[in-house]
Design an enzyme around this catalytic site. Sequence first.
Site, PDB file in Angstrom:
ATOM      1  N   SER A 160       1.300  17.656  34.373  1.00 29.04           N
ATOM      2  CA  SER A 160       0.217  16.616  33.949  1.00 29.04           C
ATOM      3  C   SER A 160      -1.193  17.354  34.176  1.00 29.04           C
ATOM      4  CB  SER A 160       0.278  15.278  34.696  1.00 29.04           C
ATOM      5  OG  SER A 160       0.109  15.520  35.934  1.00 29.04           O
ATOM      6  N   GLN A 164      16.653  22.639  32.646  1.00 30.04           N
ATOM      7  CA  GLN A 164      16.035  22.737  33.914  1.00 30.04           C
ATOM      8  C   GLN A 164      16.168  21.750  34.644  1.00 30.04           C
ATOM      9  OE1 GLN A 164      12.095  24.534  33.422  1.00 30.04           O
ATOM     10  NE2 GLN A 164      11.319  23.726  35.323  1.00 30.04           N
ATOM     11  N   GLY A 165      16.623  21.304  35.864  1.00 26.91           N
ATOM     12  CA  GLY A 165      16.829  20.394  36.589  1.00 26.91           C
ATOM     13  C   GLY A 165      15.713  20.365  37.772  1.00 26.91           C
ATOM     14  N   TYR A 166      14.577  19.854  37.447  1.00 27.74           N
ATOM     15  CA  TYR A 166      13.260  19.868  38.547  1.00 27.74           C
ATOM     16  C   TYR A 166      12.959  18.392  38.509  1.00 27.74           C
ATOM     17  CZ  TYR A 166      12.540  24.946  38.879  1.00 27.74           C
ATOM     18  OH  TYR A 166      12.462  26.287  39.142  1.00 27.74           O
ATOM     19  N   SER A 167      12.131  18.086  37.367  1.00 26.81           N
ATOM     20  CA  SER A 167      11.699  16.488  37.542  1.00 26.81           C
ATOM     21  C   SER A 167      12.593  15.639  37.985  1.00 26.81           C
ATOM     22  CB  SER A 167      10.968  16.289  36.366  1.00 26.81           C
ATOM     23  OG  SER A 167       9.617  17.168  35.988  1.00 26.81           O
ATOM     24  N   SER A 202      14.667  18.776  29.231  1.00 23.33           N
ATOM     25  CA  SER A 202      14.761  19.226  28.002  1.00 23.33           C
ATOM     26  C   SER A 202      16.217  19.722  27.509  1.00 23.33           C
ATOM     27  CB  SER A 202      13.526  20.136  27.890  1.00 23.33           C
ATOM     28  OG  SER A 202      12.361  19.665  28.107  1.00 23.33           O
ATOM     29  N   GLU A 233      -3.706  16.111  35.763  1.00 20.02           N
ATOM     30  CA  GLU A 233      -3.891  15.952  37.030  1.00 20.02           C
ATOM     31  C   GLU A 233      -3.529  17.051  37.978  1.00 20.02           C
ATOM     32  OE1 GLU A 233      -4.370  12.210  34.783  1.00 20.02           O
ATOM     33  OE2 GLU A 233      -2.733  13.940  34.983  1.00 20.02           O
ATOM     34  N   GLU A 253       6.716  30.451  32.821  1.00 21.04           N
ATOM     35  CA  GLU A 253       6.613  29.377  31.913  1.00 21.04           C
ATOM     36  C   GLU A 253       5.562  29.815  30.757  1.00 21.04           C
ATOM     37  OE1 GLU A 253       7.989  25.089  32.581  1.00 21.04           O
ATOM     38  OE2 GLU A 253       6.257  25.461  34.100  1.00 21.04           O
TER      39      GLU A 253
END
Length: 380
Positions: free
Chosen positions: A359, A115-118, A150, A361, A234
């Site tokens: 996170s 998964q290419g997100y962050s 990941s 937050e 998810e």
Amino acid sequence: MQFGIGVEDEAFRVEVREWLAERVPWGGNRRDWERTLGKAGWIGLGWAEGGYGNRTVGLSRQVVWAEEYALARAPARSGHIGEKLLAPTLIAHGSAGQKARFLPPVAAGDELWCQGYSEPGAGSDLAGIRTAAVREAGGYRISGQKIWTSLAHEADWCFVLARTEAGSRRHHGLSFLLVPMDQPGRIDVRPIRQMTGTSEFNEVYFDGAHARAEHLVGGEGDGWRVAMSLLGFERGVSTLAQQIGFAQELAQVLETAVATGAADDPVLRDQLVRQWAELRTMRWNALRTLGGPADRGAPSVAKLLWGRWHQRLGELAVRVRGAGAAVGPADWTAEAPYELDASQHLFLFSRADTVYGGSDEIQRTIIAERVLGLPREAKG
């Protein structure tokens, strides 16, 4: 008490248990395990569509499969990103051609995904990404960096959220692209070594990587809607399997506490009992949300609950061992990487539980804005 488990579901449980018992413990590699699952039709049980080599079963049987898989201590999955995230997204938003091309290899365990997100500086703030995809002949040329990706070192494909409209900001101008990872010189995967000594996460650099035009999902500029839909997949049945793993870890901590005498300490004993009670509460909450109407805040609440719980368990795992928790299972040398036992690995890896997957937050912000209706946080 089980979640909606009937007589026929119990027969299915026996089938699953017997199939796993014949193959676990597994002596092969993880990719071969995925193919073994695929050959038996166990990948894609929860997909809304069948006919891709997978079985399609109801929610109660998905729960049975997840629980029995965890109880059998079957191998950690390397195909779950394709099965649990990409596939439902393609079923919801993909073209007929995309489904026909990508779902059968996922169901067979033949193609693995990441998964290419962050991105650096835009981890949980998904709308802040800077990876760019520029239109070229036959598709898009992608440049940028993803991080905490990941299993990228094992993946054949990556679904990438990239900015296709130059000068766009936040959630505007984004697109969802399917990118082959086998592009030497254009994609560089660099494993990130963690405190545990393992490297499940990676940095991924795209330097002119190509994505074909027909591998754009949902249309150009529609990436934010597709990405948000994917995030909704998810968490679900997998939460119950995760909790069985937690229960197994807790049982080991309790056994150690009795063996070391730590259970005689009233403070530690109270903390251990609290861990058990909170785990039961998380299970009933998961069953409630599975069986009830859609709740936009449920995934965020669940993440907040299990992230902190698992961190506390990691702390207890080393605390009940006393000074012995500081000693590794083997001598450390400058030449050989250090080794960790199970409790040390649990303690160190669980430090990340409140960060990855969104996170704490970010989860609190989602609950505040989308559930409680509080004013939105100002973003640049």
